[in-house]
Motif scaffolding. Structure first.
Motif, PDB file in Angstrom:
ATOM      1  N   ASN A   1       0.846  -1.197   0.000  1.00 44.83           N
ATOM      2  CA  ASN A   1       0.000   0.000   0.000  1.00 44.83           C
ATOM      3  C   ASN A   1       0.881   1.247   0.000  1.00 44.83           C
ATOM      4  O   ASN A   1       1.537   1.563   0.987  1.00 44.83           O
ATOM      5  CB  ASN A   1      -0.922   0.012   1.225  1.00 44.83           C
ATOM      6  N   GLY A   2       0.888   1.955  -1.126  1.00 45.78           N
ATOM      7  CA  GLY A   2       1.716   3.141  -1.285  1.00 45.78           C
ATOM      8  C   GLY A   2       2.245   3.206  -2.702  1.00 45.78           C
ATOM      9  O   GLY A   2       2.030   2.288  -3.512  1.00 45.78           O
ATOM     10  N   ASN A   3       2.957   4.302  -3.048  1.00 42.13           N
ATOM     11  CA  ASN A   3       3.507   4.415  -4.392  1.00 42.13           C
ATOM     12  C   ASN A   3       4.956   3.938  -4.420  1.00 42.13           C
ATOM     13  O   ASN A   3       5.481   3.439  -3.421  1.00 42.13           O
ATOM     14  CB  ASN A   3       3.363   5.841  -4.936  1.00 42.13           C
ATOM     15  N   TYR A   4       5.631   4.141  -5.563  1.00 40.43           N
ATOM     16  CA  TYR A   4       6.974   3.588  -5.722  1.00 40.43           C
ATOM     17  C   TYR A   4       7.988   4.252  -4.793  1.00 40.43           C
ATOM     18  O   TYR A   4       8.844   3.584  -4.203  1.00 40.43           O
ATOM     19  CB  TYR A   4       7.427   3.718  -7.180  1.00 40.43           C
ATOM     20  N   SER A   5       7.910   5.579  -4.649  1.00 45.06           N
ATOM     21  CA  SER A   5       8.866   6.280  -3.774  1.00 45.06           C
ATOM     22  C   SER A   5       8.720   5.823  -2.324  1.00 45.06           C
ATOM     23  O   SER A   5       9.709   5.670  -1.605  1.00 45.06           O
ATOM     24  CB  SER A   5       8.657   7.795  -3.868  1.00 45.06           C
TER      25      SER A   5
ATOM     26  N   ARG B   1      10.454   2.375  -2.131  1.00 47.68           N
ATOM     27  CA  ARG B   1      11.912   2.448  -2.147  1.00 47.68           C
ATOM     28  C   ARG B   1      12.461   3.040  -0.851  1.00 47.68           C
ATOM     29  O   ARG B   1      13.510   2.628  -0.352  1.00 47.68           O
ATOM     30  CB  ARG B   1      12.393   3.288  -3.340  1.00 47.68           C
ATOM     31  N   TYR B   2      11.735   3.996  -0.288  1.00 47.43           N
ATOM     32  CA  TYR B   2      12.157   4.601   0.977  1.00 47.43           C
ATOM     33  C   TYR B   2      12.189   3.553   2.090  1.00 47.43           C
ATOM     34  O   TYR B   2      13.152   3.466   2.854  1.00 47.43           O
ATOM     35  CB  TYR B   2      11.209   5.740   1.342  1.00 47.43           C
ATOM     36  N   GLU B   3      11.143   2.729   2.155  1.00 48.82           N
ATOM     37  CA  GLU B   3      11.099   1.671   3.176  1.00 48.82           C
ATOM     38  C   GLU B   3      12.192   0.631   2.939  1.00 48.82           C
ATOM     39  O   GLU B   3      12.774   0.101   3.883  1.00 48.82           O
ATOM     40  CB  GLU B   3       9.715   1.022   3.190  1.00 48.82           C
ATOM     41  N   GLU B   4      12.457   0.328   1.642  1.00 51.44           N
ATOM     42  CA  GLU B   4      13.534  -0.611   1.308  1.00 51.44           C
ATOM     43  C   GLU B   4      14.888  -0.103   1.803  1.00 51.44           C
ATOM     44  O   GLU B   4      15.675  -0.854   2.371  1.00 51.44           O
ATOM     45  CB  GLU B   4      13.600  -0.805  -0.217  1.00 51.44           C
ATOM     46  N   GLU B   5      15.151   1.188   1.563  1.00 53.46           N
ATOM     47  CA  GLU B   5      16.428   1.779   1.984  1.00 53.46           C
ATOM     48  C   GLU B   5      16.561   1.767   3.501  1.00 53.46           C
ATOM     49  O   GLU B   5      17.639   1.505   4.040  1.00 53.46           O
ATOM     50  CB  GLU B   5      16.540   3.212   1.449  1.00 53.46           C
TER      51      GLU B   5
END
Length: 617
Positions: A515-519, A522-526
């Motif tokens: 749930n959310g967009n691509y940015s 990626r932020y959570e991944e980082e």
């Protein structure tokens, strides 16, 4: 000083001038984007600068011995059979040496003496690092089988192969026509870093607005045969372009008022030209032409009726799909709801297109069920492009779908009127489809999809080859689109703006719903990566001197240790080389060769660091 420039360049297509009198230059280190609506001649200008075609007017001036790399939209591989034939240049000594090494390495019983000579030459000419860089580029772009026939590659694979060759050759000037097409997002982010490392000179055409912002330092706009320069990134360009258009509209209004007065004067005067002021007459015609040109600033109009959507839209129950005993889509369950706006994320070949074909029932699942609602109307924009015959005209392509189309407010218009909304004037409507630019064909394809009044819209890479102005209009249409939207795109800007949910597809993994967009993703991944790296507590004492003239104790120790490590590596290399000379076993030969290659790489890195510290000392 410019290393590549144009002088009063002009070119026409089908008896229409694309541009005239264009003069601009690229200096070393410039990273410039060329923007403008489809059909203004962006790709043509790139071809002229790359030396692929000659301009009808003016000239291209190049610095002496400059090497230009050109990535075109549809690369030409004529007279080439294998991928190897394209990658390795006969005139590049290092590439031929690497190719010779790879060939010997793949032989069952290579000539031992020749193998040793090639390895020694690889070390002398520092070809090990070059070989590693070459393989990194090829792997990043998904090119793993160098013996594959080029004719068997898809359009996307050919574009990536062409990009790989250009990056490997590392020219003085990069001329790139839509470089992000057919790349997944991770590869685009890697390419951004590559192009902004070092003082590379880049001229590119791209629709990817994040890519523009991250890579380019200035923008050149082709608009109505004129050239406008903006020093800054894409965001700055938008701001200054808006200011220019406000000024132009003000001037247009003044010109219109003046034209009315001059038109009255022209009508009042006697017909004989000799009785009128010739200069004033000429000024009238100039003003009339200028007003016509300024007024021709149309934009694509998207206003299509959306079919009514019932409560049941689409249900997927434990659907799976495999090809050649390889699972592409593991068991997946999802019930689509009204207003769903979903982005599909995953690397090329991960199964995104397979999932879309399952959703639209173009293929059947191996297991499970896919149940669409009775009122669901699909609109499926595919990557493959527009299918047409060589003798088909633009108007025929549209009439194949419908002769009359219902718009959002309920009015009915003809196919010809709809084409006009999509910036296809009468002369283009009755022209052949094959004469359209790549972007115009994509715009026509999009129009055919929307004509079907879908309430379940699937867009698979819709941004490829579309100009930015059309993309902005498409975005505004999709923001207010009331149906279900599924979007596959490498355009991070588009995904961030339009979707609020992701289906993340990875090989051999269940599809993850985020749930959310691509940015956001990626932020959570980082954050997750950083937390993994900092599992052990670290105490860091920070003390910086404003004007540091001496190296730290730690750096001095590193310098001393490196001296010993370099000597040890050189001795180990000698030992391995002697072992290579003594063995006749092919498997052992290859193993030792790989070890020598790895040792050479380590030696190069440590030697470079030792030199850096030596300069500081």
């Amino acid at each position: 000083m410019s290393i590549l420039s144009t002088e009063q360049v002009g070119h026409s297509f089908n008896d229409k001038w694309l541009f005239k009198g264009l003069t601009f230059g690229l200096q070393k280190g410039d990273r410039t984007a060329l923007v403008g609506i489809n059909g203004t001649g962006k790709s043509t200008l790139l071809k002229i600068l790359a030396g692929k075609i000659n301009p009808l007017e003016g000239a291209v001036v190049k610095a002496r011995d400059i090497r230009i790399g050109y990535l075109e939209q549809d690369p030409d591989f004529s007279n080439l059979s294998k991928v190897n034939d394209f990658i390795y240049n006969d005139e590049n000594e290092i590439q031929q040496l690497v190719l010779k090494y790879e060939t010997l390495l793949n032989q069952v019983n290579p000539d031992k003496k020749e193998f040793e000579q090639v390895m020694e030459e690889m070390t002398i000419k520092e070809a090990w690092t070059y070989d590693d860089n070459l393989k990194t580029i090829l792997n990043r772009l998904g090119i793993t089988n160098l013996s594959q026939d080029i004719s068997s590659l898809s359009g996307g694979q050919k574009k990536r192969l062409s990009l790989a060759k250009l990056l490997i050759d590392d020219p003085d000037v990069y001329i790139l026509d839509e470089p992000t097409n057919h790349l997944d997002i991770e590869t685009i982010e890697w390419l951004e870093k590559l192009l902004t490392t070092g003082q590379k000179t880049v001229l590119l055409v791209t629709h990817d607005r994040y890519f523009l912002d991250n890579v380019c330092t200035d923008i050149r706009e082709l608009h109505q045969q004129a050239f406008y320069a903006y020093k800054g990134n894409y965001s700055y360009f938008l701001e200054k372009k808006a200011e220019r258009e406000i000024s132009e509209n003000s001037t247009l209004e003044k010109n219109r008022n003046l034209l009315k007065k001059e038109l009255e004067w022209m009508r009042r005067q006697p017909q004989a030209r000799g009785t009128k002021s010739k200069s004033r007459i000429n000024a009238f015609y100039d003003l009339e032409e200028k007003t016509k040109t300024q007024n021709n600033n149309a934009a694509v109009e998207l206003s299509i009726k959306v079919s009514r959507q019932g409560s049941k839209i689409l249900e997927i129950h434990n659907a799976t799909k495999s090809f050649n005993q390889k699972t592409i889509i593991p068991s997946f369950t999802y019930t689509f709801k009204k207003g769903d706006r979903i982005g599909l994320a995953g690397k090329n070949g991960s199964g995104k297109s397979t999932l879309l074909n399952l959703i639209t029932q173009q293929i059947e699942p191996d297991n499970g069920k896919i149940i669409p609602g009775e009122t669901t109307v699909y609109g499926y924009y595919k990557q493959g492009g527009l299918n047409f015959k060589s003798n088909q005209r633009v108007i025929d392509i549209v009439k194949e779908v419908a002769e009359y189309i219902t718009m959002a407010k309920g009015e009915t218009i003809t196919a010809s009127q709809l084409l006009t909304h999509f910036l296809f004037p009468p002369e283009k409507q009755f022209g052949f489809v094959e004469n359209l630019s790549g972007g115009e064909k994509k715009r026509l394809q999009l129009m055919r999809v929307l004509m079907q009044n879908p309430n379940f819209l699937i867009l698979d890479e819709p941004t490829n080859d579309l100009d930015i102005d059309t993309l902005n209009v498409l975005e505004n249409f999709l923001i207010s689109f009331p149906g279900v939207l599924i979007l596959v795109s490498h355009d991070r800007y588009l995904i961030d703006k339009l979707v609020d949910q992701l289906f993340i597809i990875e090989p051999n993994q269940p599809i993850k719903i985020y749930n959310g967009n691509y940015s956001d993703y990626r932020y959570e991944e980082e954050l997750a990566k950083k937390s993994q790296k900092t599992t052990k507590p670290q105490i860091v004492a920070v003390k910086e001197e404003k004007n540091k003239t001496k190296i730290s104790f730690k750096e001095q120790k590193e310098f001393n240790d490196l001296e010993k490590e370099i000597v040890d590596l050189e001795n180990l290399l000698k030992t391995k080389t002697q072992a290579l000379n003594k063995t006749d076993n092919h498997i052992e030969l290859i193993s030792i060769a790989d070890e020598i290659k790895e040792l050479n790489n380590k030696l190069a890195i440590k030697s470079e660091r030792w030199l850096e510290l030596g300069e500081l000392i």
